[in-house]
Design a protein around this motif. Structure first.
Motif, PDB file in Angstrom:
ATOM      1  N   SER A  51       0.859  -1.186   0.000  1.00 21.16           N
ATOM      2  CA  SER A  51       0.000   0.000   0.000  1.00 21.16           C
ATOM      3  C   SER A  51       0.890   1.229   0.000  1.00 21.16           C
ATOM      4  CB  SER A  51      -0.907   0.016   1.234  1.00 21.16           C
ATOM      5  OG  SER A  51      -1.437   1.312   1.468  1.00 21.16           O
ATOM      6  N   ASP A  52       0.657   2.145  -0.943  1.00 23.40           N
ATOM      7  CA  ASP A  52       1.475   3.351  -1.016  1.00 23.40           C
ATOM      8  C   ASP A  52       1.371   4.177   0.262  1.00 23.40           C
ATOM      9  OD1 ASP A  52       2.022   2.487  -3.548  1.00 23.40           O
ATOM     10  OD2 ASP A  52       0.885   4.050  -4.586  1.00 23.40           O
ATOM     11  N   ALA A  53       0.139   4.406   0.717  1.00 21.06           N
ATOM     12  CA  ALA A  53      -0.073   5.250   1.895  1.00 21.06           C
ATOM     13  C   ALA A  53       0.514   4.615   3.148  1.00 21.06           C
ATOM     14  CB  ALA A  53      -1.567   5.517   2.082  1.00 21.06           C
ATOM     15  N   ASP A  54       0.279   3.317   3.330  1.00 23.02           N
ATOM     16  CA  ASP A  54       0.819   2.633   4.508  1.00 23.02           C
ATOM     17  C   ASP A  54       2.347   2.632   4.482  1.00 23.02           C
ATOM     18  OD1 ASP A  54      -1.723   2.159   5.382  1.00 23.02           O
ATOM     19  OD2 ASP A  54      -1.784   0.056   4.747  1.00 23.02           O
ATOM     20  N   ALA A  55       2.918   2.500   3.285  1.00 20.73           N
ATOM     21  CA  ALA A  55       4.378   2.507   3.170  1.00 20.73           C
ATOM     22  C   ALA A  55       4.942   3.863   3.580  1.00 20.73           C
ATOM     23  CB  ALA A  55       4.799   2.166   1.744  1.00 20.73           C
ATOM     24  N   GLU A  56       4.306   4.937   3.146  1.00 20.72           N
ATOM     25  CA  GLU A  56       4.759   6.274   3.546  1.00 20.72           C
ATOM     26  C   GLU A  56       4.711   6.436   5.058  1.00 20.72           C
ATOM     27  OE1 GLU A  56       3.532   9.853   1.681  1.00 20.72           O
ATOM     28  OE2 GLU A  56       3.177   8.902  -0.260  1.00 20.72           O
ATOM     29  N   ASP A  57       3.615   5.997   5.665  1.00 20.49           N
ATOM     30  CA  ASP A  57       3.481   6.109   7.121  1.00 20.49           C
ATOM     31  C   ASP A  57       4.556   5.286   7.832  1.00 20.49           C
ATOM     32  OD1 ASP A  57       1.314   7.753   6.790  1.00 20.49           O
ATOM     33  OD2 ASP A  57      -0.180   6.186   7.123  1.00 20.49           O
ATOM     34  N   ALA A  58       4.820   4.094   7.313  1.00 19.62           N
ATOM     35  CA  ALA A  58       5.819   3.227   7.938  1.00 19.62           C
ATOM     36  C   ALA A  58       7.211   3.842   7.842  1.00 19.62           C
ATOM     37  CB  ALA A  58       5.805   1.848   7.284  1.00 19.62           C
ATOM     38  N   VAL A  59       7.526   4.444   6.706  1.00 24.17           N
ATOM     39  CA  VAL A  59       8.834   5.083   6.546  1.00 24.17           C
ATOM     40  C   VAL A  59       8.975   6.246   7.523  1.00 24.17           C
ATOM     41  CG1 VAL A  59      10.291   6.414   4.976  1.00 24.17           C
ATOM     42  CG2 VAL A  59       9.145   4.354   4.161  1.00 24.17           C
ATOM     43  N   GLN A  60       7.914   7.018   7.692  1.00 26.53           N
ATOM     44  CA  GLN A  60       7.961   8.111   8.663  1.00 26.53           C
ATOM     45  C   GLN A  60       8.222   7.581  10.067  1.00 26.53           C
ATOM     46  OE1 GLN A  60       4.516  10.752   8.301  1.00 26.53           O
ATOM     47  NE2 GLN A  60       4.391  10.236   6.130  1.00 26.53           N
ATOM     48  N   ASP A  61       7.507   6.521  10.447  1.00 24.83           N
ATOM     49  CA  ASP A  61       7.716   5.926  11.770  1.00 24.83           C
ATOM     50  C   ASP A  61       9.147   5.420  11.918  1.00 24.83           C
ATOM     51  OD1 ASP A  61       5.084   6.449  12.371  1.00 24.83           O
ATOM     52  OD2 ASP A  61       4.388   4.390  12.048  1.00 24.83           O
ATOM     53  N   ALA A  62       9.663   4.817  10.849  1.00 27.95           N
ATOM     54  CA  ALA A  62      11.026   4.281  10.897  1.00 27.95           C
ATOM     55  C   ALA A  62      12.044   5.401  11.091  1.00 27.95           C
ATOM     56  CB  ALA A  62      11.326   3.503   9.617  1.00 27.95           C
ATOM     57  N   TYR A  63      11.842   6.518  10.417  1.00 25.69           N
ATOM     58  CA  TYR A  63      12.769   7.639  10.564  1.00 25.69           C
ATOM     59  C   TYR A  63      12.727   8.220  11.975  1.00 25.69           C
ATOM     60  CZ  TYR A  63      14.153   8.120   5.659  1.00 25.69           C
ATOM     61  OH  TYR A  63      14.692   7.930   4.418  1.00 25.69           O
ATOM     62  N   VAL A  64      11.540   8.348  12.533  1.00 20.87           N
ATOM     63  CA  VAL A  64      11.430   8.862  13.897  1.00 20.87           C
ATOM     64  C   VAL A  64      12.166   7.937  14.865  1.00 20.87           C
ATOM     65  CG1 VAL A  64       9.831   9.325  15.796  1.00 20.87           C
ATOM     66  CG2 VAL A  64       9.283  10.114  13.485  1.00 20.87           C
ATOM     67  N   HIS A  65      11.973   6.634  14.689  1.00 23.12           N
ATOM     68  CA  HIS A  65      12.668   5.665  15.542  1.00 23.12           C
ATOM     69  C   HIS A  65      14.178   5.757  15.329  1.00 23.12           C
ATOM     70  CE1 HIS A  65      13.154   1.961  17.876  1.00 23.12           C
ATOM     71  NE2 HIS A  65      14.008   1.568  16.948  1.00 23.12           N
TER      72      HIS A  65
END
Length: 236
Positions: A51-65
């Protein structure tokens, strides 16, 4: 935020130097890390979440972590591989939360019936000559074929074939043996070649496009989240 020209002038900086600058001088330098790794991390997350949208959200979470744990980066391996591992873990966490009770996410080898179902699905819906004539449509066909691969094969192909990560980096990210990665990658490639012929070689690098708008959006949202976190931390 640094100006575009400033970002271009830092292209020669090593990952280790940028990490040092983020930790010791200017946290906004983290933007350089994001822009260097956005496409790879998005593709990895997209491969798992489909999912494009879910992937974007996951990348954001990964960067914050990653930002919060940046001091733990030892520099013994590529920063991109360290970030990829975090992204895989974040995406897997999202999948586990979305799975029905009793079902889990696993990189174990898929059973033969899954391969058979995949082959039958593509065989019953061959691409038309019109689709094959347009490069954009050909890329979409390839993306659909990759999405339909069993998960273990799909991740091996995206990491090794699309993102050109090394076998060692892929094995570390997925938590499997290097020989397992090699076997899965070659099996995935064989399946795709059987269905898509020359399309694999001509369009793989274009799969899961990552344009400048998406890159800027991810960077902007992550920086906002990190700035909010910093303000909250100082107010306590």
């Amino acid at each position: 935020m640094a100006e575009k020209g400033g970002l271009d002038m830092t292209a020669a900086l090593s990952d280790g130097e940028i990490v040092r600058q983020v930790l010791e001088e200017d946290p906004r330098r983290f933007e350089l890390i994001m822009r260097r790794n956005n496409r790879r991390l998005y593709r990895i997350a997209r491969g798992l979440l489909q999912s494009d949208a879910d992937a974007e959200d996951a990348v954001q979470d990964a960067y914050v972590h990653a930002y919060q744990k940046l001091g733990e980066y030892q520099g013994t391996g590529p920063l991109s591989a360290w970030l990829a591992k975090i992204t895989v873990n974040v995406a897997l966490g999202r999948l586990r939360r979305a799975e029905p009770a009793g079902e889990g996410v696993s990189f174990d080898d898929p059973i033969r019936s899954e391969e058979a179902n995949y082959m039958a699905q593509l065989s019953n819906t061959p691409p038309s000559p019109e689709l094959l004539a347009a490069r954009g449509e050909m890329r979409r066909i390839l993306e659909n074929a990759i999405d339909a691969l069993p998960e273990a094969y799909r991740m091996a192909f995206i990491m090794c074939g699309v993102e050109e990560m090394s076998v060692a980096e892929t094995a570390q990210c997925l938590g499997v043996e290097q020989n397992t990665v090699k076997t899965r990658y070659h099996r995935a490639k064989k399946i795709l070649q059987q269905q898509l012929l020359e399309l694999l070689d001509t369009s793989a690098v274009d799969a899961f496009s990552f344009d400048g708008v998406r890159c800027d959006r991810i960077v902007h949202k992550v920086l906002l989240r990190l700035e909010i976190g910093c303000r909250e931390g100082r107010s306590q």
